[in-house]
Design a protein around this motif. Sequence first.
Motif, mmCIF file in Angstrom:
data_model
loop_
_atom_site.group_PDB
_atom_site.id
_atom_site.type_symbol
_atom_site.label_atom_id
_atom_site.label_comp_id
_atom_site.label_asym_id
_atom_site.label_seq_id
_atom_site.Cartn_x
_atom_site.Cartn_y
_atom_site.Cartn_z
ATOM 1 N N LEU A 1 0.858 -1.185 0.000
ATOM 2 C CA LEU A 1 0.000 0.000 0.000
ATOM 3 C C LEU A 1 0.890 1.231 0.000
ATOM 4 N N THR A 2 0.643 2.163 -0.911
ATOM 5 C CA THR A 2 1.476 3.358 -1.020
ATOM 6 C C THR A 2 0.603 4.606 -0.986
ATOM 7 N N VAL A 3 1.128 5.624 -0.329
ATOM 8 C CA VAL A 3 0.541 6.971 -0.315
ATOM 9 C C VAL A 3 1.634 7.916 -0.797
ATOM 10 N N ARG A 4 1.420 8.487 -1.971
ATOM 11 C CA ARG A 4 2.433 9.368 -2.566
ATOM 12 C C ARG A 4 1.855 10.761 -2.747
ATOM 13 N N ASP A 5 2.637 11.754 -2.377
ATOM 14 C CA ASP A 5 2.225 13.138 -2.581
ATOM 15 C C ASP A 5 3.304 13.880 -3.340
ATOM 16 N N SER A 6 2.901 14.960 -3.986
ATOM 17 C CA SER A 6 3.845 15.814 -4.730
ATOM 18 C C SER A 6 4.098 17.098 -3.956
ATOM 19 N N GLY A 7 4.195 16.957 -2.623
ATOM 20 C CA GLY A 7 4.368 18.120 -1.768
ATOM 21 C C GLY A 7 5.806 18.569 -1.641
ATOM 22 N N VAL A 8 6.097 19.196 -0.501
ATOM 23 C CA VAL A 8 7.405 19.824 -0.303
ATOM 24 C C VAL A 8 8.501 18.806 -0.017
ATOM 25 N N GLY A 9 8.159 17.593 0.326
ATOM 26 C CA GLY A 9 9.176 16.562 0.538
ATOM 27 C C GLY A 9 9.646 16.475 1.967
ATOM 28 N N LEU A 10 10.489 15.484 2.224
ATOM 29 C CA LEU A 10 10.960 15.219 3.581
ATOM 30 C C LEU A 10 11.929 16.269 4.091
ATOM 31 N N SER A 11 12.571 16.990 3.207
ATOM 32 C CA SER A 11 13.570 17.962 3.648
ATOM 33 C C SER A 11 12.951 19.214 4.243
ATOM 34 N N HIS A 12 11.655 19.440 4.059
ATOM 35 C CA HIS A 12 11.016 20.643 4.561
ATOM 36 C C HIS A 12 10.955 20.599 6.082
ATOM 37 N N GLU A 13 11.127 21.735 6.718
ATOM 38 C CA GLU A 13 11.208 21.767 8.172
ATOM 39 C C GLU A 13 9.874 21.401 8.834
ATOM 40 N N ALA A 14 8.776 21.517 8.104
ATOM 41 C CA ALA A 14 7.484 21.191 8.695
ATOM 42 C C ALA A 14 7.340 19.709 8.975
ATOM 43 N N THR A 15 8.155 18.902 8.310
ATOM 44 C CA THR A 15 8.033 17.452 8.501
ATOM 45 C C THR A 15 8.703 16.971 9.772
ATOM 46 N N THR A 16 9.474 17.801 10.425
ATOM 47 C CA THR A 16 10.239 17.323 11.569
ATOM 48 C C THR A 16 9.411 17.198 12.833
ATOM 49 N N ALA A 17 8.271 17.871 12.900
ATOM 50 C CA ALA A 17 7.531 17.897 14.156
ATOM 51 C C ALA A 17 6.322 16.982 14.178
ATOM 52 N N GLY A 18 5.572 16.913 13.085
ATOM 53 C CA GLY A 18 4.254 16.310 13.189
ATOM 54 C C GLY A 18 4.059 14.976 12.530
ATOM 55 N N THR A 19 5.032 14.468 11.791
ATOM 56 C CA THR A 19 4.790 13.227 11.045
ATOM 57 C C THR A 19 5.000 11.991 11.905
ATOM 58 N N ARG A 20 5.547 12.152 13.088
ATOM 59 C CA ARG A 20 5.953 10.966 13.835
ATOM 60 C C ARG A 20 4.772 10.251 14.470
ATOM 61 N N PHE A 21 3.747 10.962 14.908
ATOM 62 C CA PHE A 21 2.664 10.311 15.645
ATOM 63 C C PHE A 21 1.962 9.270 14.780
ATOM 64 N N GLY A 22 1.480 9.678 13.596
ATOM 65 C CA GLY A 22 0.752 8.747 12.743
ATOM 66 C C GLY A 22 1.597 7.557 12.348
ATOM 67 N N LEU A 23 2.847 7.804 11.955
ATOM 68 C CA LEU A 23 3.731 6.699 11.566
ATOM 69 C C LEU A 23 4.022 5.786 12.744
ATOM 70 N N ARG A 24 4.238 6.372 13.912
ATOM 71 C CA ARG A 24 4.526 5.544 15.087
ATOM 72 C C ARG A 24 3.349 4.636 15.425
ATOM 73 N N GLN A 25 2.138 5.191 15.362
ATOM 74 C CA GLN A 25 0.972 4.384 15.672
ATOM 75 C C GLN A 25 0.773 3.262 14.654
ATOM 76 N N VAL A 26 0.971 3.577 13.373
ATOM 77 C CA VAL A 26 0.831 2.552 12.342
ATOM 78 C C VAL A 26 1.878 1.461 12.540
ATOM 79 N N ARG A 27 3.116 1.842 12.822
ATOM 80 C CA ARG A 27 4.183 0.850 13.036
ATOM 81 C C ARG A 27 3.865 -0.041 14.233
ATOM 82 N N GLN A 28 3.414 0.552 15.335
ATOM 83 C CA GLN A 28 3.136 -0.245 16.531
ATOM 84 C C GLN A 28 1.966 -1.193 16.301
ATOM 85 N N ARG A 29 0.933 -0.736 15.601
ATOM 86 C CA ARG A 29 -0.205 -1.609 15.322
ATOM 87 C C ARG A 29 0.223 -2.792 14.448
#
Length: 391
Positions: free
Chosen positions: A326-354
């Motif tokens: 299953l893939t989710v792809r976006d054409s956004g600003v990418g991982l290097s953008h500073e906005a990705t450092t704060a908020g992406t961890r919660f959703g990914l962490r929950q998915v990984r733990q489940r």
Amino acid sequence: MEYPLPPESGATAWSKTRDARQVDARVTNALQMARPGGRRVGLVAVVSTIVALLLTAIRNDSFGQNWVYSICVGFSCWFFIEVGRLTIMRWVKRRAARRHAARTVFPPFRWLIPWIIVSALLGYEVGVVFGNALLGLKAPGLGLFATNPRALAVILIITILATLVVTFWWFACARLAESEARAESAQRAASETHLKLLEAQLEPHMLFNTLANLRVLISVDPERAQVMLDRLIGFLRTTLHASRSDVQSLAEEFARVSDYLALMAIRMGPRLEVKIDLPQELRDVPVPPLLLQPLIENSIKHGLEPKVQGGCIEVAARCDADSLVLTVRDSGVGLSHEATTAGTRFGLRQVRQRLTTLYADRAQVALEPATGPDGGTIARIVLPIASAVAA
């Protein structure tokens, strides 16, 4: 405005097969119960052969005759012990039911010792009768006490000791298997509780993000906010049952993803382009609920929203050998953008733990930069299809 509940879907039809799965489980349990019986037969045969060798060495007579009598006595003793054990277990289960206590598969060994001695005596007498019938002889059985009590005492001592040893081995194996089953049940219950906790944390996270977006839209465009609120009510109605289920079809997961992206499209307007690709042959594959939505939230919030012109988000499923990708792809600003450092961890962490709770190390979650001129980010989930179907 009333929003009807969705019609019967793939996951509902999938749940209707639980009766067939229960039949398979009963067959599997029957086969598992048959294995200890096969081991007991082998153990009785081995111990009876050892007893025959011992008697042959003591009395210096025919091993063949001793082996036939030992086999007949051994299985006769086993028969009487099993009759007594099952009778005692019926009483133990009734007492456990009255006291609401845990049921065991084997009664306390101290309760069996007197019956083991009685079974050894009965088994010896009946075994000698069977041995006489097979060999055409007239061995006296317990009547040997009248002519040679010492020889009978030696034979009975060996028989009783062998019966005690074999029964104690059964008892120890049964208690060990019972302890392992309880430990496995406790571990399964802990995993299910942990999984429910993760899902309970994930659902408010999605709802709060949506309400925060709605709050912003109310002050900017009240009419669109009203439409979005109506969409949100319908979305929550359709997802309430599925979010309380352990498994759902991939078609249902993609349907909720479509509903959520429709909500986001109301707020973002033409800045959001959506592409969804679900092959027909994968529609009924079972997956955990609310699996893709956290990744889509991250893609929109941290990938597309910071980009002025917006972009495209693609949600796809494909089969790779024995894995579901299953893939989710976006054409956004990418991982290097500073906005990705704060908020992406919660959703990914929950998915990984489940996924770790459900599949251990057989599932993977990865976040990586997207290649191509549009850039962006790819979130990828890899699940074992065989494990998903078996669940």
